[in-house]
Design a protein around this motif. Structure first.
Motif, PDB file in Angstrom:
ATOM      1  N   SER A   1     -12.771   1.970   5.592  1.00 47.78           N
ATOM      2  CA  SER A   1     -11.867   2.758   6.434  1.00 47.78           C
ATOM      3  C   SER A   1     -12.391   4.179   6.484  1.00 47.78           C
ATOM      4  CB  SER A   1     -10.449   2.779   5.860  1.00 47.78           C
ATOM      5  OG  SER A   1      -9.906   1.488   5.860  1.00 47.78           O
TER       6      SER A   1
ATOM      7  N   GLU B   1      -9.780   7.438   3.860  1.00 49.21           N
ATOM      8  CA  GLU B   1     -11.158   6.961   3.850  1.00 49.21           C
ATOM      9  C   GLU B   1     -11.389   6.198   2.562  1.00 49.21           C
ATOM     10  OE1 GLU B   1     -13.379  10.535   4.374  1.00 49.21           O
ATOM     11  OE2 GLU B   1     -13.117  10.489   6.543  1.00 49.21           O
TER      12      GLU B   1
ATOM     13  N   GLU C   1     -12.128   1.334  11.255  1.00 49.38           N
ATOM     14  CA  GLU C   1     -12.044   0.418  10.115  1.00 49.38           C
ATOM     15  C   GLU C   1     -12.872  -0.807  10.459  1.00 49.38           C
ATOM     16  OE1 GLU C   1      -8.068  -0.709   9.221  1.00 49.38           O
ATOM     17  OE2 GLU C   1      -7.407   1.328   8.803  1.00 49.38           O
TER      18      GLU C   1
END
Length: 99
Positions: A40, A9, A45
């Motif tokens: 992301s 992330e 994404e």
């Protein structure tokens, strides 16, 4: 600015340019930035390039992030799933702005 680089992330934000390249003498319009970003999350994404930040706000965000990084800003308790929910709300907003 990059957060969470090397993890699943992450958020990357970068000023691309001024929205209006020729200053017109307006405090707000002359300082409006187009921001490019990559996000992301666990299962998604996306990228965006939108006018969404002024130079004034960029300075405030920069100062806040530096204070978090150097430990001078105290952390608050984190609710489970809160960061991902905020990212998804941002995605929806960015998608609407690009339509």
């Amino acid at each position: 600015m990059q957060l969470g680089v090397g993890t699943r992330e992450s958020v990357t934000l970068e000023p691309a340019r001024y929205e209006f390249p020729n200053p017109a003498g307006d405090k707000w319009d002359d300082n409006w930035l187009i921001i490019s970003g990559d996000v992301s999350a666990r299962d998604t994404e996306w990228q965006f390039t939108v006018p969404c930040l002024t130079t004034f706000e960029a300075n405030q965000i920069s100062a806040w992030l530096r204070s978090v990084a150097d430990g001078s800003r105290k952390r608050r308790g984190r609710r489970r799933g809160c960061a991902v929910a905020r990212i998804h709300r941002t995605k929806c907003c960015v998608q609407r702005c690009q339509l």
